[in-house]
Design a protein around this motif. Structure first.
Motif, PDB file in Angstrom:
ATOM      1  N   TYR A 128      -3.993  10.791   1.083  1.00  0.00           N
ATOM      2  CA  TYR A 128      -3.257  10.469   2.300  1.00  0.00           C
ATOM      3  C   TYR A 128      -2.882   8.991   2.308  1.00  0.00           C
ATOM      4  O   TYR A 128      -3.595   8.150   1.744  1.00  0.00           O
ATOM      5  CB  TYR A 128      -4.108  10.757   3.547  1.00  0.00           C
ATOM      6  N   LYS A 129      -1.772   8.710   2.963  1.00  0.00           N
ATOM      7  CA  LYS A 129      -1.484   7.336   3.334  1.00  0.00           C
ATOM      8  C   LYS A 129      -2.312   7.027   4.573  1.00  0.00           C
ATOM      9  O   LYS A 129      -2.428   7.860   5.480  1.00  0.00           O
ATOM     10  CB  LYS A 129       0.001   7.146   3.625  1.00  0.00           C
ATOM     11  N   ALA A 130      -2.897   5.847   4.649  1.00  0.00           N
ATOM     12  CA  ALA A 130      -3.742   5.488   5.784  1.00  0.00           C
ATOM     13  C   ALA A 130      -3.491   4.036   6.163  1.00  0.00           C
ATOM     14  O   ALA A 130      -2.875   3.276   5.411  1.00  0.00           O
ATOM     15  CB  ALA A 130      -5.217   5.719   5.468  1.00  0.00           C
ATOM     16  N   TYR A 131      -3.998   3.662   7.336  1.00  0.00           N
ATOM     17  CA  TYR A 131      -3.786   2.316   7.871  1.00  0.00           C
ATOM     18  C   TYR A 131      -5.124   1.741   8.313  1.00  0.00           C
ATOM     19  O   TYR A 131      -5.920   2.424   8.960  1.00  0.00           O
ATOM     20  CB  TYR A 131      -2.815   2.347   9.053  1.00  0.00           C
ATOM     21  N   LYS A 132      -5.359   0.500   7.947  1.00  0.00           N
ATOM     22  CA  LYS A 132      -6.564  -0.179   8.389  1.00  0.00           C
ATOM     23  C   LYS A 132      -6.388  -0.573   9.846  1.00  0.00           C
ATOM     24  O   LYS A 132      -5.412  -1.239  10.209  1.00  0.00           O
ATOM     25  CB  LYS A 132      -6.822  -1.410   7.526  1.00  0.00           C
ATOM     26  N   ILE A 133      -7.290  -0.146  10.687  1.00  0.00           N
ATOM     27  CA  ILE A 133      -7.126  -0.305  12.134  1.00  0.00           C
ATOM     28  C   ILE A 133      -7.081  -1.766  12.537  1.00  0.00           C
ATOM     29  O   ILE A 133      -6.306  -2.165  13.406  1.00  0.00           O
ATOM     30  CB  ILE A 133      -8.264   0.438  12.869  1.00  0.00           C
ATOM     31  N   ILE A 134      -7.858  -2.611  11.883  1.00  0.00           N
ATOM     32  CA  ILE A 134      -7.979  -3.990  12.336  1.00  0.00           C
ATOM     33  C   ILE A 134      -6.717  -4.807  12.079  1.00  0.00           C
ATOM     34  O   ILE A 134      -6.400  -5.727  12.835  1.00  0.00           O
ATOM     35  CB  ILE A 134      -9.211  -4.662  11.678  1.00  0.00           C
ATOM     36  N   ASN A 135      -5.959  -4.472  11.005  1.00  0.00           N
ATOM     37  CA  ASN A 135      -4.784  -5.295  10.679  1.00  0.00           C
ATOM     38  C   ASN A 135      -3.555  -4.491  10.265  1.00  0.00           C
ATOM     39  O   ASN A 135      -2.527  -5.066   9.933  1.00  0.00           O
ATOM     40  CB  ASN A 135      -5.120  -6.304   9.576  1.00  0.00           C
ATOM     41  N   GLY A 136      -3.637  -3.165  10.261  1.00  0.00           N
ATOM     42  CA  GLY A 136      -2.493  -2.334   9.916  1.00  0.00           C
ATOM     43  C   GLY A 136      -2.192  -2.246   8.435  1.00  0.00           C
ATOM     44  O   GLY A 136      -1.140  -1.718   8.045  1.00  0.00           O
ATOM     45  N   GLN A 137      -3.055  -2.761   7.577  1.00  0.00           N
ATOM     46  CA  GLN A 137      -2.818  -2.719   6.133  1.00  0.00           C
ATOM     47  C   GLN A 137      -2.702  -1.281   5.649  1.00  0.00           C
ATOM     48  O   GLN A 137      -3.510  -0.415   5.991  1.00  0.00           O
ATOM     49  CB  GLN A 137      -3.961  -3.419   5.401  1.00  0.00           C
ATOM     50  N   LYS A 138      -1.684  -1.013   4.810  1.00  0.00           N
ATOM     51  CA  LYS A 138      -1.476   0.332   4.279  1.00  0.00           C
ATOM     52  C   LYS A 138      -2.307   0.523   3.007  1.00  0.00           C
ATOM     53  O   LYS A 138      -2.310  -0.324   2.118  1.00  0.00           O
ATOM     54  CB  LYS A 138       0.008   0.557   3.980  1.00  0.00           C
ATOM     55  N   VAL A 139      -2.993   1.645   2.935  1.00  0.00           N
ATOM     56  CA  VAL A 139      -3.821   1.977   1.777  1.00  0.00           C
ATOM     57  C   VAL A 139      -3.629   3.456   1.452  1.00  0.00           C
ATOM     58  O   VAL A 139      -2.996   4.199   2.200  1.00  0.00           O
ATOM     59  CB  VAL A 139      -5.312   1.693   2.045  1.00  0.00           C
ATOM     60  N   ALA A 140      -4.169   3.861   0.318  1.00  0.00           N
ATOM     61  CA  ALA A 140      -4.234   5.281  -0.036  1.00  0.00           C
ATOM     62  C   ALA A 140      -5.683   5.732   0.061  1.00  0.00           C
ATOM     63  O   ALA A 140      -6.593   5.006  -0.330  1.00  0.00           O
ATOM     64  CB  ALA A 140      -3.699   5.503  -1.444  1.00  0.00           C
ATOM     65  N   VAL A 141      -5.891   6.938   0.593  1.00  0.00           N
ATOM     66  CA  VAL A 141      -7.242   7.477   0.759  1.00  0.00           C
ATOM     67  C   VAL A 141      -7.312   8.836   0.070  1.00  0.00           C
ATOM     68  O   VAL A 141      -6.556   9.753   0.408  1.00  0.00           O
ATOM     69  CB  VAL A 141      -7.629   7.621   2.239  1.00  0.00           C
TER      70      VAL A 141
END
Length: 482
Positions: free
Chosen positions: A141-154
């Motif tokens: 999945y594409k995901a987002y770090k809640i604290i800063n909105g950084q895009k990552v893959a999970v």
């Protein structure tokens, strides 16, 4: 939607990664250089003692009044905790039901050990987005770090499917984490964190938004030189792995992604589940000692190199081959499947590259050939030239800063006028269309020298004929012919 509930406060006994070993381990057999992280307050067995903490991945050395103790942080369970007396933030490190708590300046320590550790609070740190991939026991999945909105893959792995698959998928997962924790390279997938809940395992990595290399190759037209740069990038990545005795074992188009779909130098090798790590000072997973490992290392190194060459060969031929079938034939020194190398219409150095690696001519030297040797081939001696301006002949080192540095230097307007006059004398400038119907292309781009030329035309044109409105000169100077 997949559940993301956390496990109990001390989940190290029930963790998927619990290997049954104790928290404290024996001293390492090899001499290691540890980095000091400073003084911490350690709570263990309801006792608090000041300690000095040292780290050399993946070993923590704790020195206190009782001597030295060691913790292998590989797959330990870690969570943040709060000292009930001092209200100081700390880390709890646990394994197989045993734990210690460390209080002090934990930020740098946490950054250094988090990629080795297992956490539980995924839903508190990340928000899932759309699904971008799927396998037998996992989904990406594409995901987002809640604290800063950084895009990552999970990558989310179903624990129940892994346990039912005769440990094959489990071994793939362990291999992938082992490799990701050892590597740090721009053209290899980067691991951020690992989480676990009752049902799933979450592996957080870089998000490679450029997509599959195969799609980009057939979508865009790349020059031969750009493709050679891609070759160099991939062989540098593979050389990085082989220097650390890491062998991928599954290189193919599907396992090469791009960070940027139009930048071939952003190619990244992924999927290390089938990888092999051979420790030359220990027994390998094949139960061979150091004297028996040389033929094995040569074979799996050659397998990686040939697999990458098949990918590169496919790019130049603009054809998709059955990668596994051709690889098996090449390993058996059957070169019929790539017999059309001599018919390739390419430069001599590139032709020589393919003849050495994919034909009978290089069969004798391929067994001992390394990626570092391949990177010294003549084909990689590139003379990359900077892209030229749309107005040919304008030097790139024109000084745009017109600050007056001396009283003998001409004033700004005079200096700017001199540069424009010199350019006009040395260059044959394009003809400007006088038709009022000429249209400005929205996607056209202009160099800084073109903008200077336009400004000069506006100023000199208005001085010659003050009756003409300014917009007519804009139409002329912004003509697509410039």
């Amino acid at each position: 939607m997949r559940k993301t509930m956390t496990l109990q406060s001390d989940y190290s006994k029930s963790s998927f990664f619990n290997d049954g070993k104790q928290l404290f381990c024996n001293p390492p057999h090899l001499q290691m250089e540890f980095t000091q992280f400073g003084n911490f307050l350690m709570k263990y067995n309801n006792r608090q003692n000041p300690t000095n903490l040292f780290l050399q991945e993946p070993i923590i050395k704790i020195v206190d009044e009782k001597g030295e103790r060691f913790i292998n942080i590989y797959n330990v369970c870690v969570k943040k905790t709060l000292n009930s007396k001092t209200q100081q933030l700390g880390l709890r490190i646990s394994k197989n039901g045993q734990f210690i708590e460390l209080y002090g300046e934990i930020i740098e320590l946490w950054k250094s050990i988090k990629k080795f550790a297992i956490q539980t609070d995924f839903s508190l740190k990340y928000k899932l987005g759309q699904k971008i991939g799927e396998g037998y026991s996992s989904s990406v999945y594409k995901a987002y770090k809640i604290i800063n909105g950084q895009k990552v893959a999970v990558k989310i792995i179903d624990k129940s499917l892994i346990s039912r698959n005769n440990n094959t998928e489990k071994q793939y997962l362990i291999n992938e984490l082992a490799v990701l924790r050892k590597i740090n390279h721009n053209n290899l997938l980067k691991l951020h964190e690992t989480f676990e809940c009752d049902e799933n395992i979450y592996i957080v990595t870089d998000l490679l938004e450029g997509g599959n290399l195969k799609n980009s190759i057939f979508r865009f037209r790349y020059s031969e030189q750009e493709t050679i740069i891609l070759m160099q990038t991939l062989f540098k990545s593979l050389n990085y792995l082989h220097e650390r005795n890491i062998f991928h074992n599954d290189i193919k188009f599907d396992n090469i992604l791009l960070r940027d779909s139009q930048d071939l130098t952003s190619a990244c090798i992924i999927n290390f589940g089938k990888s092999e790590i051979i420790e030359q000072n220990l027994f390998s997973s094949y139960n061979l000692n150091i004297y028996e490992q040389t033929p094995l290392i040569q074979f799996i190194r050659k397998k990686d190199i040939l697999a990458l060459c098949i990918v590169i060969y496919s790019i130049f031929q603009k054809r998709l081959y059955q990668e596994k079938l051709i690889l098996d034939e090449l390993l058996m020194k059957n070169y019929e499947s790539v017999a059309d190398i001599e018919l390739m219409n390419s430069n001599p150095t590139l032709q020589q590259f393919f003849e050495i690696l994919l034909s009978q001519k290089g069969a004798n030297q391929l067994d001992s050939l390394k990626c570092s040797d391949i990177l010294n081939f003549e084909v990689f001696n590139l003379n990359i030239q900077r892209r030229s301006s749309k107005i040919q002949g304008i030097p790139y080192n024109i000084i745009n800063n017109f600050r007056r540095s001396s009283k003998f230097s001409p004033r700004n307007s005079q200096k700017e006028q001199q540069i424009s006059n010199n350019l006009q004398k040395s260059l044959k400038l394009p003809t400007i269309l006088d038709s009022s119907d000429s249209k400005i292309l929205q996607k056209s781009s202009y160099s800084p020298q073109t903008e200077n030329y336009i400004s000069h035309r506006l100023l000199s044109g208005e001085k010659r004929d003050s009756q003409k409105p300014r917009y007519s000169f804009l139409k002329k100077c912004l003509s697509p012919n410039i």
